[in-house]
Every structure is written in structure tokens, then in C-alpha cells.
Motif scaffolding. Sequence first.
Motif, PDB file in Angstrom:
ATOM      1  N   SER A   1      26.381 -11.501 -80.280  1.00 17.98           N
ATOM      2  CA  SER A   1      25.487 -10.382 -80.576  1.00 17.98           C
ATOM      3  C   SER A   1      24.053 -10.758 -80.169  1.00 17.98           C
ATOM      4  O   SER A   1      23.809 -11.083 -79.015  1.00 17.98           O
TER       5      SER A   1
ATOM      6  N   THR B   1      23.934  -8.062 -77.593  1.00 18.04           N
ATOM      7  CA  THR B   1      23.151  -6.842 -77.746  1.00 18.04           C
ATOM      8  C   THR B   1      22.039  -6.812 -76.697  1.00 18.04           C
ATOM      9  O   THR B   1      21.872  -7.736 -75.919  1.00 18.04           O
TER      10      THR B   1
ATOM     11  N   ASN C   1      21.884   0.608 -74.323  1.00 18.23           N
ATOM     12  CA  ASN C   1      22.021   0.742 -75.767  1.00 18.23           C
ATOM     13  C   ASN C   1      21.039   1.796 -76.278  1.00 18.23           C
ATOM     14  O   ASN C   1      19.922   1.903 -75.786  1.00 18.23           O
TER      15      ASN C   1
ATOM     16  N   GLN D   1      22.067   2.427 -83.152  1.00 19.52           N
ATOM     17  CA  GLN D   1      22.765   1.149 -83.188  1.00 19.52           C
ATOM     18  C   GLN D   1      23.231   0.829 -84.597  1.00 19.52           C
ATOM     19  O   GLN D   1      24.326   0.287 -84.798  1.00 19.52           O
TER      20      GLN D   1
ATOM     21  N   VAL E   1      29.436  -1.120 -80.787  1.00 14.80           N
ATOM     22  CA  VAL E   1      28.043  -1.549 -80.630  1.00 14.80           C
ATOM     23  C   VAL E   1      27.730  -1.893 -79.178  1.00 14.80           C
ATOM     24  O   VAL E   1      26.720  -1.466 -78.618  1.00 14.80           O
ATOM     25  N   VAL E   2      28.590  -2.688 -78.551  1.00 18.90           N
ATOM     26  CA  VAL E   2      28.384  -3.131 -77.166  1.00 18.90           C
ATOM     27  C   VAL E   2      29.681  -2.904 -76.397  1.00 18.90           C
ATOM     28  O   VAL E   2      30.694  -3.556 -76.672  1.00 18.90           O
TER      29      VAL E   2
ATOM     30  N   HIS F   1      33.320  -5.654 -82.988  1.00 17.47           N
ATOM     31  CA  HIS F   1      32.083  -6.354 -82.627  1.00 17.47           C
ATOM     32  C   HIS F   1      32.136  -7.833 -83.016  1.00 17.47           C
ATOM     33  O   HIS F   1      31.706  -8.690 -82.247  1.00 17.47           O
TER      34      HIS F   1
END
Length: 269
Positions: free
Chosen positions: A114, A140, A145, A151, A215-216, A241
Motif C-alpha cells: 500500500s 497506492t 486514484n 479512497q 483500492v488499487v 487489498h
Amino acid sequence: MVRGKRAASTGQSVPTGQAVYCTVRGLRTHARVYGRNHPVTIVIVPGLGCASWMYLRLARLLAQHHTVWLYDPPGHGLSRGHRNDPVITEQLTDHLAMWLEAQQLKRPVLLGHSLGGEVIIELAVRYPQLAGALIAVAPTGIPENPSLLKQMRRLVRDIPRERLAFLPLSLIAYLRTGGRRFYRLARAVEHQSALPFLVLICCPVLLIGGARDPVVSSGALQRLTGGWPHLQVVELAGAPHALTDANADAVTEQIQRWLGGIHLTEQAD
């Protein structure tokens, strides 16, 4: 020799770690080391608000083959932190660089999860003499994003996808970090990122994404590589994640396969 208990499922010993403290910038910094006698060293750098104890499953698996350091950034886990430090990723990167020098770790493999993925990439750009190969897991800061608020919503969506026993470990870590530090670091992630500088890094880089990570996205990671030969992306099916915990076996397998195909120089000096 590392002592440990027997793992019922695999028959292999489970390495037990040793706590190691040193002072960096006046802060007592904690790390835990597993398997000191292996030739290749891997340093695990946690994500935003995370702590070393959230990566125990991965560390114990990797320590069957490598020396593994679980590092706590300042104000995270068992490391002390000043009230206003760190609040930007540059401060996290500087602290990690000084900690690597204090521990005399020569160009180890750096594994960041992350926000930790951003930190190790920035370190490779600003302190190339300290970085060996890089493994960024669900990093991240990718350009596509959304805002911080979106987020946070994605993180909430991710919670039910994580392993149930992992959730209290996360809560304890976030409470230890504190809302003020968490928010200010999250704001820094929203406005600046080291990931676009991946193409400036000369060392091999492995990016690992989870197919169920809200998230990603692994697709976004694939677009970051631009076809450069030193950058490789792997997607793990069904992984959320925190795939370093939920999919620790699969992450270890991918790391082992990738390390077997690259040339490591971190301990050649």
C-alpha cells in the motif's frame, strides 16, 4: 539456528522473530527479524497506519527462504513518533533510508505494501545506493486514484473481503497510529506520488495487485509499467487489498518465482 514450532499443514518449521530496536532521528524504532542466516534479505515496509504484526503470516513464509525484517515506520506499530512527524511520504522515506544505514542492510529486497509501496519506490529514486530489487504490493498513489474521500470509501468496501482474524490486528494498528497522523499522511498520498517515477528506477521491480482489491486495481498497475522490461506486474485472483495477509501463500510463491529469475546484488559489496 532459528527455532520454531512445526506447522501442521506443511511440516516445515515456523520461524520465530527477534525484536530489534535502534534510534533514528531521536526516535526508538522497532523491527522484527526472522531467519538471520539466509543470503538474501527482504525488508517489509507497512502501509498507511499499518504495523509489523499485520505482516506476520507473510514474514514467516518468506523467512523459510530469506532473512526477513519487519520494519515499523515512526509513529506506527511499536516505533515511537513525534506528534508532527511523519506527515508526508518524504519523511517516511528519509526515516527508512536512515534506518537501513543504521542496521547496515546493504541493498536488500524492499517489499512495500500500500503506502509502503510508494515509500520504497521513492527511496529507490532518491537513495538508489540503498535499494535492491523492489516488490510493491497494491501500491497506492497511482495517478488514476480518486480523491481521498473516495479512497476511504473503497477501503470500507474492502473490509468484508479481508480475513476475519486480520481485522482486530488492523484496528489496533490504526489506533496506535492515531487519526491525526493517518489523515495527514493520507492527504499527502492524495496530492503526490512516486509511482510515475518507476521508469527512472534501474533495479528490477515487481508489482503485485489483487483482482478483488477496490483500492488499487491491477489494471492500473499494468498501465504504469509502459512495457519497460525491468517492471513486471502480477495479478492474484480473488485477492483483496491486504493480500499480504489473505493471500500470503500466493504472494510468497510469486516472490520466489520472480526472485529466482533476477540478478540480486544487495549483499555483493
